[in-house]
Design a protein around this motif. Structure first.
Motif, PDB file in Angstrom:
ATOM      1  N   ILE A  85      45.915  31.226  32.781  1.00 57.32           N
ATOM      2  CA  ILE A  85      46.661  32.476  32.862  1.00 57.32           C
ATOM      3  C   ILE A  85      45.819  33.637  32.354  1.00 57.32           C
ATOM      4  O   ILE A  85      45.762  34.697  32.969  1.00 57.32           O
ATOM      5  CB  ILE A  85      47.996  32.352  32.105  1.00 57.32           C
ATOM      6  CG1 ILE A  85      48.896  31.364  32.872  1.00 57.32           C
ATOM      7  CG2 ILE A  85      48.673  33.700  31.965  1.00 57.32           C
ATOM      8  CD1 ILE A  85      50.098  30.891  32.112  1.00 57.32           C
TER       9      ILE A  85
ATOM     10  N   CYS B  41      43.239  34.547  34.956  1.00 61.90           N
ATOM     11  CA  CYS B  41      43.832  35.245  36.087  1.00 61.90           C
ATOM     12  C   CYS B  41      44.205  36.675  35.725  1.00 61.90           C
ATOM     13  O   CYS B  41      44.051  37.580  36.533  1.00 61.90           O
ATOM     14  CB  CYS B  41      45.055  34.485  36.585  1.00 61.90           C
ATOM     15  SG  CYS B  41      44.609  32.925  37.376  1.00 61.90           S
TER      16      CYS B  41
ATOM     17  N   ILE C 281      49.487  39.084  37.642  1.00 61.95           N
ATOM     18  CA  ILE C 281      50.224  37.848  37.880  1.00 61.95           C
ATOM     19  C   ILE C 281      51.501  38.193  38.623  1.00 61.95           C
ATOM     20  O   ILE C 281      52.220  39.099  38.256  1.00 61.95           O
ATOM     21  CB  ILE C 281      50.574  37.149  36.553  1.00 61.95           C
ATOM     22  CG1 ILE C 281      49.298  36.746  35.850  1.00 61.95           C
ATOM     23  CG2 ILE C 281      51.494  35.967  36.782  1.00 61.95           C
ATOM     24  CD1 ILE C 281      49.515  36.134  34.502  1.00 61.95           C
TER      25      ILE C 281
ATOM     26  N   THR D   9      54.642  36.165  41.373  1.00 63.45           N
ATOM     27  CA  THR D   9      55.129  35.122  42.271  1.00 63.45           C
ATOM     28  C   THR D   9      56.125  35.750  43.230  1.00 63.45           C
ATOM     29  O   THR D   9      57.111  35.144  43.601  1.00 63.45           O
ATOM     30  CB  THR D   9      55.784  33.974  41.479  1.00 63.45           C
ATOM     31  OG1 THR D   9      56.837  34.529  40.686  1.00 63.45           O
ATOM     32  CG2 THR D   9      54.794  33.240  40.631  1.00 63.45           C
TER      33      THR D   9
ATOM     34  N   VAL E 113      50.287  32.109  40.515  1.00 61.01           N
ATOM     35  CA  VAL E 113      49.583  33.364  40.742  1.00 61.01           C
ATOM     36  C   VAL E 113      49.392  33.540  42.242  1.00 61.01           C
ATOM     37  O   VAL E 113      48.881  32.654  42.908  1.00 61.01           O
ATOM     38  CB  VAL E 113      48.201  33.353  40.045  1.00 61.01           C
ATOM     39  CG1 VAL E 113      47.453  34.642  40.294  1.00 61.01           C
ATOM     40  CG2 VAL E 113      48.357  33.103  38.556  1.00 61.01           C
TER      41      VAL E 113
ATOM     42  N   TYR F 239      44.482  33.057  43.902  1.00 61.31           N
ATOM     43  CA  TYR F 239      45.802  32.472  43.734  1.00 61.31           C
ATOM     44  C   TYR F 239      45.670  31.180  42.946  1.00 61.31           C
ATOM     45  O   TYR F 239      44.598  30.579  42.896  1.00 61.31           O
ATOM     46  CB  TYR F 239      46.531  32.251  45.076  1.00 61.31           C
ATOM     47  CG  TYR F 239      45.907  31.246  46.011  1.00 61.31           C
ATOM     48  CD1 TYR F 239      46.324  29.923  46.019  1.00 61.31           C
ATOM     49  CD2 TYR F 239      44.916  31.619  46.911  1.00 61.31           C
ATOM     50  CE1 TYR F 239      45.774  28.996  46.893  1.00 61.31           C
ATOM     51  CE2 TYR F 239      44.360  30.703  47.790  1.00 61.31           C
ATOM     52  CZ  TYR F 239      44.794  29.393  47.774  1.00 61.31           C
ATOM     53  OH  TYR F 239      44.247  28.476  48.632  1.00 61.31           O
TER      54      TYR F 239
END
Length: 160
Positions: free
Chosen positions: A11, A14, A20, A22, A59, A68
């Protein structure tokens, strides 16, 4: 503890490269925090996997990044088909025991904390060992064709 650490590592990595999301709307100037349980787990039911596999999309590509990532859990004996990613793929094993194999090479055992960096266009597969669940975080770059799915891993190779 290792599973938690690997998840935090993914996390954080990323967040450094992208926002981040979804599917939630996000203001580009503000960070978004998705709490555990706010993202769905789905069972993968398709011809590209053998056995039972669960996926949590963590992600998604958004704004300036094509990265992703997902958490994938394989039940014992479950695995992907042979496949190719046109862009690099990174797997971070967080729990259980698994296998991966590059075409023409020996099967490799995967344990929590192991990281697999698969270069673009390399034919490979991955999944759980015969007797253990395996969970990994998968990080890839979105391209026109994210995955080129190929034949199933035959039982003679897997159970050898």
């Amino acid at each position: 503890m290792r599973k938690y650490f690997c998840g935090i590592f993914l996390i954080a990595m990323c967040v450094l490269s992208m926002n981040i999301t979804t599917g939630y709307a996000q203001d580009e100037a503000n960070q978004l925090i998705l709490r555990n349980g706010e993202y769905d787990t789905v069972k993968i039911d398709n011809k590209n996997f053998t056995g039972t596999v669960f996926l949590q999309n963590l992600v998604s590509p958004q704004m300036q990044s094509n990265t992703y990532g997902a958490m994938v859990t394989f039940e014992p004996g479950a695995r992907t088909n042979w496949h190719i990613h046109p862009a690099r793929q990174v797997l971070i094993v967080t729990d259980g025991i698994g296998y991966t194999q590059q075409w023409g090479k020996d099967i490799q055992i995967l344990k929590p904390g192991d990281i697999v960096s698969c270069p673009p266009n390399v034919k490979h597969w991955h999944g759980a060992s015969k007797n253990s669940f395996m969970t990994h975080l998968a990080i890839s770059e979105k391209t026109d064709k994210d995955v080129i799915w190929l034949e199933a891993v035959n039982n003679e190779i897997y159970f050898d």
